[in-house]
Design a protein around this motif. Structure first.
Motif, PDB file in Angstrom:
ATOM      1  N   ALA A  28       0.856  -1.197   0.000  1.00 41.26           N
ATOM      2  CA  ALA A  28       0.000   0.000   0.000  1.00 41.26           C
ATOM      3  C   ALA A  28       0.885   1.238   0.000  1.00 41.26           C
ATOM      4  CB  ALA A  28      -0.871   0.003   1.247  1.00 41.26           C
ATOM      5  N   CYS A  29       0.550   2.208  -0.840  1.00 39.85           N
ATOM      6  CA  CYS A  29       1.263   3.494  -0.821  1.00 39.85           C
ATOM      7  C   CYS A  29       0.308   4.563  -0.322  1.00 39.85           C
ATOM      8  CB  CYS A  29       1.737   3.886  -2.218  1.00 39.85           C
ATOM      9  SG  CYS A  29       2.874   2.718  -2.939  1.00 39.85           S
ATOM     10  N   ILE A  30       0.738   5.264   0.707  1.00 35.80           N
ATOM     11  CA  ILE A  30      -0.075   6.376   1.215  1.00 35.80           C
ATOM     12  C   ILE A  30       0.443   7.632   0.533  1.00 35.80           C
ATOM     13  CG2 ILE A  30      -0.813   7.650   3.255  1.00 35.80           C
ATOM     14  CD1 ILE A  30      -0.151   5.194   4.918  1.00 35.80           C
ATOM     15  N   GLY A  31      -0.305   8.173  -0.424  1.00 33.11           N
ATOM     16  CA  GLY A  31       0.117   9.374  -1.131  1.00 33.11           C
ATOM     17  C   GLY A  31       0.514   9.078  -2.558  1.00 33.11           C
ATOM     18  N   GLY A  32      -0.167   9.737  -3.476  1.00 37.96           N
ATOM     19  CA  GLY A  32       0.101   9.545  -4.899  1.00 37.96           C
ATOM     20  C   GLY A  32       0.766  10.764  -5.501  1.00 37.96           C
ATOM     21  N   GLY A  33       1.864  11.215  -4.863  1.00 38.68           N
ATOM     22  CA  GLY A  33       2.729  12.226  -5.481  1.00 38.68           C
ATOM     23  C   GLY A  33       3.715  11.500  -6.386  1.00 38.68           C
ATOM     24  N   PRO A  34       4.742  12.192  -6.878  1.00 39.22           N
ATOM     25  CA  PRO A  34       5.700  11.541  -7.766  1.00 39.22           C
ATOM     26  C   PRO A  34       6.348  10.305  -7.141  1.00 39.22           C
ATOM     27  CG  PRO A  34       6.159  13.899  -7.592  1.00 39.22           C
ATOM     28  CD  PRO A  34       5.016  13.617  -6.680  1.00 39.22           C
ATOM     29  N   GLY A  35       6.680  10.383  -5.834  1.00 39.64           N
ATOM     30  CA  GLY A  35       7.360   9.269  -5.187  1.00 39.64           C
ATOM     31  C   GLY A  35       6.493   8.026  -5.120  1.00 39.64           C
ATOM     32  N   GLY A  36       5.281   8.168  -4.595  1.00 36.40           N
ATOM     33  CA  GLY A  36       4.388   7.025  -4.412  1.00 36.40           C
ATOM     34  C   GLY A  36       4.013   6.398  -5.737  1.00 36.40           C
ATOM     35  N   TRP A  55      -3.154   5.175  -2.445  1.00 38.41           N
ATOM     36  CA  TRP A  55      -4.239   6.049  -1.982  1.00 38.41           C
ATOM     37  C   TRP A  55      -3.792   7.496  -2.111  1.00 38.41           C
ATOM     38  CZ3 TRP A  55      -4.160   1.213   0.209  1.00 38.41           C
ATOM     39  CH2 TRP A  55      -5.398   0.585   0.398  1.00 38.41           C
ATOM     40  N   GLU A  56      -4.597   8.310  -2.797  1.00 33.11           N
ATOM     41  CA  GLU A  56      -4.291   9.737  -2.925  1.00 33.11           C
ATOM     42  C   GLU A  56      -5.548  10.516  -2.524  1.00 33.11           C
ATOM     43  OE1 GLU A  56      -1.758  11.995  -3.481  1.00 33.11           O
ATOM     44  OE2 GLU A  56      -3.431  13.396  -3.187  1.00 33.11           O
ATOM     45  N   ARG A  57      -5.347  11.380  -1.556  1.00 29.10           N
ATOM     46  CA  ARG A  57      -6.531  12.071  -1.019  1.00 29.10           C
ATOM     47  C   ARG A  57      -7.122  13.072  -2.013  1.00 29.10           C
ATOM     48  NH1 ARG A  57      -3.146  15.541   3.445  1.00 29.10           N
ATOM     49  NH2 ARG A  57      -1.933  16.682   1.922  1.00 29.10           N
ATOM     50  N   ASN A  58      -6.294  13.577  -2.926  1.00 31.00           N
ATOM     51  CA  ASN A  58      -6.794  14.539  -3.910  1.00 31.00           C
ATOM     52  C   ASN A  58      -7.337  13.827  -5.145  1.00 31.00           C
ATOM     53  OD1 ASN A  58      -6.056  16.767  -2.390  1.00 31.00           O
ATOM     54  ND2 ASN A  58      -3.972  16.769  -3.241  1.00 31.00           N
ATOM     55  N   GLY A 141      -9.180  10.794  -4.207  1.00 28.61           N
ATOM     56  CA  GLY A 141     -10.251  11.576  -3.587  1.00 28.61           C
ATOM     57  C   GLY A 141     -10.589  11.142  -2.179  1.00 28.61           C
ATOM     58  N   ARG A 142      -9.747  10.357  -1.539  1.00 27.45           N
ATOM     59  CA  ARG A 142     -10.010  10.016  -0.142  1.00 27.45           C
ATOM     60  C   ARG A 142      -8.673   9.755   0.569  1.00 27.45           C
ATOM     61  NH1 ARG A 142     -12.273   3.924  -1.343  1.00 27.45           N
ATOM     62  NH2 ARG A 142     -12.241   4.462  -3.540  1.00 27.45           N
ATOM     63  N   PRO A 143      -8.629  10.131   1.834  1.00 23.69           N
ATOM     64  CA  PRO A 143      -7.400   9.843   2.577  1.00 23.69           C
ATOM     65  C   PRO A 143      -7.208   8.340   2.697  1.00 23.69           C
ATOM     66  CG  PRO A 143      -8.892  11.253   3.855  1.00 23.69           C
ATOM     67  CD  PRO A 143      -9.652  10.805   2.661  1.00 23.69           C
ATOM     68  N   ALA A 144      -5.981   7.931   2.792  1.00 23.05           N
ATOM     69  CA  ALA A 144      -5.696   6.507   2.978  1.00 23.05           C
ATOM     70  C   ALA A 144      -6.209   6.072   4.352  1.00 23.05           C
ATOM     71  CB  ALA A 144      -4.193   6.296   2.902  1.00 23.05           C
ATOM     72  N   PRO A 145      -6.553   4.822   4.507  1.00 22.96           N
ATOM     73  CA  PRO A 145      -6.845   4.331   5.856  1.00 22.96           C
ATOM     74  C   PRO A 145      -5.618   4.531   6.741  1.00 22.96           C
ATOM     75  CG  PRO A 145      -7.385   2.682   4.173  1.00 22.96           C
ATOM     76  CD  PRO A 145      -6.652   3.770   3.480  1.00 22.96           C
ATOM     77  N   ALA A 159       5.059   5.047   3.045  1.00 21.93           N
ATOM     78  CA  ALA A 159       4.542   6.364   3.434  1.00 21.93           C
ATOM     79  C   ALA A 159       5.153   7.388   2.493  1.00 21.93           C
ATOM     80  CB  ALA A 159       4.905   6.664   4.879  1.00 21.93           C
ATOM     81  N   SER A 160       4.425   7.663   1.414  1.00 25.06           N
ATOM     82  CA  SER A 160       4.899   8.654   0.433  1.00 25.06           C
ATOM     83  C   SER A 160       3.933   9.824   0.485  1.00 25.06           C
ATOM     84  CB  SER A 160       4.934   8.019  -0.966  1.00 25.06           C
ATOM     85  OG  SER A 160       3.724   7.313  -1.224  1.00 25.06           O
ATOM     86  N   ASP A 161       3.625  10.245   1.726  1.00 24.59           N
ATOM     87  CA  ASP A 161       2.587  11.266   1.892  1.00 24.59           C
ATOM     88  C   ASP A 161       3.162  12.662   2.105  1.00 24.59           C
ATOM     89  OD1 ASP A 161       3.530  10.199   4.247  1.00 24.59           O
ATOM     90  OD2 ASP A 161       1.612  10.164   5.285  1.00 24.59           O
ATOM     91  N   GLY A 162       4.383  12.896   1.613  1.00 23.70           N
ATOM     92  CA  GLY A 162       4.885  14.258   1.467  1.00 23.70           C
ATOM     93  C   GLY A 162       5.443  14.877   2.737  1.00 23.70           C
ATOM     94  N   VAL A 163       5.792  16.161   2.612  1.00 20.39           N
ATOM     95  CA  VAL A 163       6.484  16.859   3.694  1.00 20.39           C
ATOM     96  C   VAL A 163       5.653  16.899   4.975  1.00 20.39           C
ATOM     97  CG1 VAL A 163       5.718  19.094   2.747  1.00 20.39           C
ATOM     98  CG2 VAL A 163       7.647  19.020   4.280  1.00 20.39           C
ATOM     99  N   HIS A 164       4.325  16.962   4.841  1.00 14.71           N
ATOM    100  CA  HIS A 164       3.472  17.033   6.041  1.00 14.71           C
ATOM    101  C   HIS A 164       3.024  15.644   6.489  1.00 14.71           C
ATOM    102  CE1 HIS A 164       3.376  21.368   5.675  1.00 14.71           C
ATOM    103  NE2 HIS A 164       3.103  21.232   4.394  1.00 14.71           N
ATOM    104  N   SER A 165       3.697  14.606   6.072  1.00 13.51           N
ATOM    105  CA  SER A 165       3.320  13.208   6.331  1.00 13.51           C
ATOM    106  C   SER A 165       2.722  12.970   7.726  1.00 13.51           C
ATOM    107  CB  SER A 165       4.571  12.330   6.184  1.00 13.51           C
ATOM    108  OG  SER A 165       4.292  11.018   6.611  1.00 13.51           O
TER     109      SER A 165
END
Ligand SMILES: Cc1cc2nc3c(=O)[nH]c(=O)nc-3n(C[C@H](O)[C@H](O)[C@H](O)COP(=O)(O)OP(=O)(O)OC[C@H]3O[C@@H](n4cnc5c(N)ncnc54)[C@H](O)[C@@H]3O)c2cc1C
Ligand SMILES: Cc1cc2nc3c(=O)[nH]c(=O)nc-3n(C[C@H](O)[C@H](O)[C@H](O)COP(=O)(O)O)c2cc1C
Length: 786
Positions: A28-36, A55-58, A141-145, A159-165
């Motif tokens: 599971a990848c939390i965050g769908g930015g470039p890294g995830g 999972w990408e919240r946006n 469109g939803r936060p990861a569990p 955990a690829s959920d960015g600087v504010h992880s």
């Protein structure tokens, strides 16, 4: 899309770590930015059976930021890891070479940089397409569990959920996280103004300087990042104004009627440095900005996230277990992230302190800007744009054909022929003296210092010489308190003056609580076993006695023929211990506030300047610019200390760091003290010596030309190579007055021929060879035909 064969093509089966599971591996990848996204695609490509979810919240096309810029080097890594992604990215790139610096009404252009940029939204679209094509499940469109829920259901959670992880912050103790906010505000905007170069603009305003970092990223848009110190931002009222309109007004001269756009919720923010002492907690692993950040001005954050992704996917492919893969991943990526992090911090601090450089001539300012992170050097820029570096050198008064390190420097009435200093190094090799006090410089010092003077450095420093028997570093430490020692030093300075073009300086100090100890090679700071003195609180009488010892030793130093005197106020020696709040615990007038802690060091300096050392000979002071410890002196304190010392007659500040307390946590990478030296030079307006992991002549040229230092001291490199300076001259093809080979050494003044003759090809093999073999050999060695 068809997939060509590459070194990374799967070996026909699932990844090894994945294979070791009885069922297909679940990730599971939390965050769908470039890294995830990139990790998910690469891993799924290597382990097609694996079950991979991002999972990408946006929403898919709802992102922050506009263009991202890459260097050619960063793109090489992407091309190797997945050519499909690389080709899709390459279709999007805006590519250009030039960088323009707009400063004091001038535009200075430097070429040859090889930039490529693309829209962040398009980058994410490319990666999302690749994920879909390979069968990665994308949940938008939803936060990861919560991570603990995912960790229970998956073999690995990325955990690829960015600087504010939030994943990291919830486990900050397990990861050993630290998050530091910095002094500038910035906003990441876009514009329909299409630039044709990377553009830096420095706009002085009544509130302070504001800076623009802008570059094109497509045929119809550019990135537009505005940055300034927090106090400038507040003074300009930007905390109360709509940000996009305010930036349009501030940079109307750049935009020329074009618009800025800010995305869904444009806002000012501060850069945050993220670091973690561990990147994994069980089966949860940090990747990209969640693990480490690097200041945006280095344009490397996305590159690092993509490289992390590639490293983790490859490690899972190659290692037998997830545990082993996570270990390999962190071992591979941590040094890279830390090194880029240091470069990012140097760059960040440069922009925070840009006001210090605003009086530099525009060309030097531009060179200073370009070399700010220390990764881009004089030699790099000369390769990229030789005309640019030649213009900078001319503007800085560097004679044609002279590397900046070989320019003269005059301090007080002493002229040094180049900018290289043999840093003070105690050799623990003093001879025992007739009065059994010891501390005499002997044959070892004559040969050691003599050899380094013959090696071409502009200034050779002795290691610390104690001002009295009690202030010596240890039994092998030298001193300068009796006639035998004075005569011993005179023998050394006579040799240096007679046989070399170097000047020679002595470092005088009192070891304080750092002495007396065993020789350094027996381990750092090992106290002598028996009846050596232990530290005690000095009385006023002790202070007066020690001050007078410094004065008498300075007089002896003048008689012994030294050209320069340096007082040792660094590295936890007695006077350093006065300066640091961590070691100065005095309750009287010599302890407490910074001014009180400076009192005794200034009394010593005043006394030496007035009664000990001749006015016309330069007096330097070495300080530890930071204690590298919580509650200790910092770079800000060092500026104040330097101002005070310069105000009391120090002609030169030698800027070292640390060794003040044993539990220091130093950050020692390449050139680790040069940022402190730079700040002191500009803020306290005093010439400085930079020292500490200066590794090459290119570093010296860069520091001098950028105006970061007046002199560069090298310690260990001079133990490795006494002729460091002459060799630097030879390698640069320099034969001028800044590096004179001693006459008997001239036959050896070119690098010796090395390498197998038959391995070298002088010309294409099919051409007839007009030269006999013996001549050919000479030609290769000397570079010219006889
Ligand atoms: C002003 C600025 C300019 C920059 N310019 C450049 C540049 O030119 N070149 C460059 O290489 N880098 C640049 N960077 C850095 C770059 O943006 C980052 O380093 C990069 O985005 C890191 O990628 P990442 O995948 O680790 O994290 P991010 O890109 O931050 O992605 C994290 C993702 O996780 C999502 N997320 C967070 N929490 C959750 C959750 N609980 N559930 C689901 N999703 C979640 C977020 O929505 C986000 O999409 C710049 C950064 C800034 C601030
Ligand atoms: C063997 C040795 C002895 C040293 N002795 C001294 C000294 O007497 N006084 C001092 O200020 N620094 C001393 N130093 C520190 C060096 O001057 C220098 O600051 C340090 O080695 C970092 O520079 P480098 O990375 O070029 O080696 C010593 C360093 C070494 C390696």
């Amino acid at each position: 899309m068809a997939e060509p064969h590459t070194g990374h093509t799967p070996d026909g089966g699932p990844a090894r770590a994945a294979r070791s599971h009885r069922r297909p591996m679940r990730v599971a990848c939390i965050g769908g930015g470039p890294g995830g996204l990139y990790f998910a695609a690469l891993f799924k490509r290597l382990a097609p059976d694996a079950d991979v979810t991002v999972w990408e919240r946006n929403a898919p096309d709802d992102t922050f930021g506009f263009g991202v810029v890459f260097s050619e080097e960063a793109l090489g890594g992407v091309a190797a890891a997945d050519p499909v992604v690389y080709r899709a990215m390459a279709l999007e790139f805006a590519r250009w070479d030039d960088l323009d610096v707009h400063y004091r009404g001038e535009v200075i252009t430097c070429g040859g940089h090889g930039f490529a940029a693309m829209s962040r939204r398009r980058l994410l679209a490319v990666l999302q397409d690749r994920c879909r094509e390979l069968g990665v499940r994308l949940r938008f469109g939803r936060p990861a569990p919560p991570a603990e829920v995912l960790a229970a259901e998956h073999d690995l959670v990325v955990a690829s959920d960015g600087v504010h992880s939030a994943t990291r912050d919830a486990r900050s103790a397990a990861f050993g996280s630290s998050v530091t906010s910095h002094r500038c505000r910035y906003i990441w905007l876009g514009t329909d103004l299409v630039l044709d170069a990377f553009r830096f603009d420095f706009v002085p305003t009544e509130h302070g300087v504001m800076q623009l970092h802008a570059y094109p990223y497509s045929a119809d848009a550019s990135t537009f990042v505005v940055e300034m110190r927090d106090e400038v931002w507040r003074a300009a009222g930007l905390d109360r104004k709509a940000p996009v309109a305010a930036c349009e007004r501030l940079f109307a001269h750049v935009l020329a009627g074009r618009r800025l756009f800010g995305g869904a919720a444009p806002h000012w923010t501060t850069f945050r440095t993220v670091a973690n002492s561990r990147w994994r907690d069980g089966n949860i692993v940090l990747l990209g900005d969640a693990a480490h950040t690097v200041h945006f001005s280095t344009g490397s954050g996305t590159k690092l996230a993509l490289e992390d992704a590639s490293s983790l996917a490859t490690a899972l492919h190659e290692q037998p277990t997830v545990d082993a893969a996570l270990e390999v991943y962190e071992a591979e990526r941590r040094p890279v992230a830390e090194s880029l992090g240091r470069a990012g911090r140097a760059s960040l601090e440069w922009f925070e302190n840009v006001a210090l450089y605003l009086d530099q001539p525009p060309l030097q300012f531009a060179f200073n800007l370009l070399s700010r992170s220390r990764r881009v050097t004089h030699a790099n820029l000369r390769l990229r744009d030789p005309e640019f570096t030649a213009r900078v050198e001319r503007a800085c008064g560097v004679p044609a054909g002279t590397p900046p390190m070989f320019t003269e420097l005059t301090i007080s009435q002493l002229t040094l022929r180049n900018r290289v200093v043999v840093s003070p190094m105690d050799m623990c090799s003093a001879a025992p003296g007739p009065d059994s006090a010891g501390g005499e410089p002997g044959d070892f010092h004559l040969v050691h210092l003599g050899a380094r003077a013959l090696g071409g450095a502009g200034l050779v420093m002795t290691g610390m010489a104690g001002v009295g028997p009690e202030g010596r570093l240890g039994p092998g430490g030298t001193g300068l308190w009796n006639d035998t020692q004075t005569a011993g030093w005179l023998r050394v300075t006579d040799f240096v003056h007679e046989h070399s073009g170097s000047a020679i300086g002595v470092q005088l100090g009192h070891a304080g609580r750092r002495g007396p100890t065993h020789a350094g090679w027996d381990g750092p700071d090992r106290p002598l076993p028996a009846d050596g003195p232990t530290p005690w609180t000095l009385t006023r009488t002790d202070l007066a006695r020690i001050r007078d010892e410094f004065v008498r030793a300075a007089r002896r130093a003048a008689r012994a023929g030294f050209d320069l005197l340096e007082l040792q106020y660094a590295h936890g020696s007695l006077l350093s211990a006065f300066l640091s709040p961590l070691t100065n615990r005095r309750a009287d007038a010599y302890g407490g506030s910074p001014a009180a802690r400076l009192r005794f060091p200034l009394e010593v300096l005043d006394a030496v300047r007035q009664d000990g050392w001749p006015d016309h000979r330069p007096l330097a002071v070495r300080i530890s610019a930071t204690d590298w410890a919580e509650g200790g002196n910092t770079g800000d304190d060092a500026v104040e200390i330097a101002r005070a010392l310069a105000g009391h007659g120090a002609d030169l500040l030698d800027v070292s760091s640390g060794q003040v307390v044993p539990d220091e946590r130093p950050d020692r990478g390449r050139l680790h003290n040069s940022g402190f030296a730079d700040r002191i030079r500009h803020a306290a307006a005093v010439p400085v010596v930079a020292v500490g992991a200066i590794t090459s002549y290119d570093d010296v040229n860069s520091l001098i030309l950028a105006g970061r230092a007046d002199l560069c001291a090298l310690g260990r490199p001079h133990l490795y190579d006494p002729h460091w300076t002459l060799h630097a001259a030879a390698e640069q093809g320099y034969t001028g007055p800044g590096a004179l080979w001693p006459v008997p050494y001239r036959p050896g003044s070119r690098p010796p021929y090395a390498g197998r003759v038959e391995a070298r090809r002088a010309r294409p093999p099919l051409l007839p060879d007009p030269a006999p073999a013996a001549t050919r050999h000479r030609r290769w060695r000397n570079g010219t035909a006889p």
